[in-house]
Design an enzyme around this catalytic site. Sequence first.
Site, PDB file in Angstrom:
ATOM      1  N   CYS A   1      37.515  68.222  -3.078  1.00  0.00           N
ATOM      2  CA  CYS A   1      37.351  69.218  -2.023  1.00  0.00           C
ATOM      3  C   CYS A   1      37.945  70.578  -2.400  1.00  0.00           C
ATOM      4  O   CYS A   1      37.373  71.257  -3.231  1.00  0.00           O
ATOM      5  CB  CYS A   1      37.927  68.681  -0.723  1.00  0.00           C
ATOM      6  SG  CYS A   1      37.202  69.478   0.712  1.00  0.00           S
TER       7      CYS A   1
ATOM      8  N   HIS B   1      37.240  62.645   0.244  1.00  0.00           N
ATOM      9  CA  HIS B   1      38.640  62.255   0.451  1.00  0.00           C
ATOM     10  C   HIS B   1      38.657  60.770   0.816  1.00  0.00           C
ATOM     11  O   HIS B   1      37.633  60.089   0.747  1.00  0.00           O
ATOM     12  CB  HIS B   1      39.222  63.020   1.657  1.00  0.00           C
ATOM     13  CG  HIS B   1      39.335  64.482   1.500  1.00  0.00           C
ATOM     14  ND1 HIS B   1      40.314  65.102   0.761  1.00  0.00           N
ATOM     15  CD2 HIS B   1      38.577  65.476   2.027  1.00  0.00           C
ATOM     16  CE1 HIS B   1      40.166  66.413   0.855  1.00  0.00           C
ATOM     17  NE2 HIS B   1      39.126  66.677   1.606  1.00  0.00           N
TER      18      HIS B   1
HETATM   19  N1  GLN Z   1      39.658  74.703   2.699  1.00  0.00           N
HETATM   20  C1  GLN Z   1      38.432  74.173   2.109  1.00  0.00           C
HETATM   21  C2  GLN Z   1      37.286  74.102   3.137  1.00  0.00           C
HETATM   22  O1  GLN Z   1      37.526  74.132   4.322  1.00  0.00           O
HETATM   23  C3  GLN Z   1      38.678  72.790   1.536  1.00  0.00           C
HETATM   24  C4  GLN Z   1      39.071  71.758   2.597  1.00  0.00           C
HETATM   25  C5  GLN Z   1      39.546  70.442   2.002  1.00  0.00           C
HETATM   26  O2  GLN Z   1      40.127  70.379   0.908  1.00  0.00           O
HETATM   27  N2  GLN Z   1      39.340  69.336   2.770  1.00  0.00           N
HETATM   28  O3  GLN Z   1      36.119  74.004   2.757  1.00  0.00           O
END
Ligand code: GLN
Length: 249
Positions: A94, A199
Site C-alpha cells: 500500500c 494488508h
Molecule cells: N495513504 C495512502 C492512501 O490512502 C496509503 C494508505 C495505506 O497504506 N493503507 O492511498
Amino acid sequence: MKLTIHHLYADMMNLYGDRGNVISIKKRCEWRGIPVEVVDVGLGEPIKPTGCDLFLFGGGQDREQTLLVEDLAGKKGADLRAIVEDGGVVLGVCGGYQLMGHYYETPEGEKLPGVGVFDLHTEPRKPDEERLIGNVLVRVRGPEDDRWREIVGFENHGGRTYLGAGVEPLGEAVVGFGNNGKDGTEGARRLNAYGTYLHGSLLPKNPWLTDQLMLNALRRVDDAFELEPLDDAAERVAFESVANRVRHG
Ligand code: GLN
C-alpha cells in the site's frame, strides 16, 4: 547462511497489521531452522544489505508518507533502486508500494516523490470518490513456475495506482478494487520486487507467497536451496475463511 529481514520505517509504516509480514517470514525461517534476523531501518538509518536479504516496506497514512519522502529521496532511495536492479527481494504494501513508484499524489495535491522502482504513479481520489476498502481476492501467476494461484487480503486506500506501459501487475483483482478499481489489475512485480495493496497482513494467510519471497532471497546465496515443507493447515483455514467469504459476497 542467515536471512536478514530489513523492516523499512517499522514504527511509521505499519498499517492494518503489516508487521505480521515480518513475523510470518521470521517464524517460517525459525520453524525450518534457518537463521534469521530482523533489522528495523528507520528515518536517517542506512540500508545495510548482507547478501541474503528481504526488504519490507509497509503501509501508512498520508502523514507518515510525507514524513519519510525526504529520507527516501537521498541515498536510501538510490540504494533501494540498486537493490531491486540487482534482483533483491522487496515487498511494498500500500503506502510503501505507492512510494516504490514515481510519486504518490495526496488529496491535497502534494506529489510525494517515490523511489521509481516501478514505472507507476498514484493519483488521489476525487472529492466524489470513496476510499477503496474491503477484502480482496487476487489471481497471481507465479513467474517462477507460471502457475496461477490466489492470494487474499484487505485493502484500504484513497490512492489510485496506474501502471506504466509494459509494467507487470502482481495479479488480477478477482474481487475487490486492486490498483485503481478500474483496470482490474492489482499490485506490480518487476524482477524480485513486489508491490501490492493487500494488508491483512498479507503473508500469514498466503504461505506460498511467503515461501516464494524467502526462496528468492535464499537462492541468491545458494541457487539450489530448497525449503522443507511446513504443516500449513492453519494458514489454509485462514486463507479459505477469507476467500470463501469474498467469493460468495
Ligand atoms: N495513504 C495512502 C492512501 O490512502 C496509503 C494508505 C495505506 O497504506 N493503507 O492511498
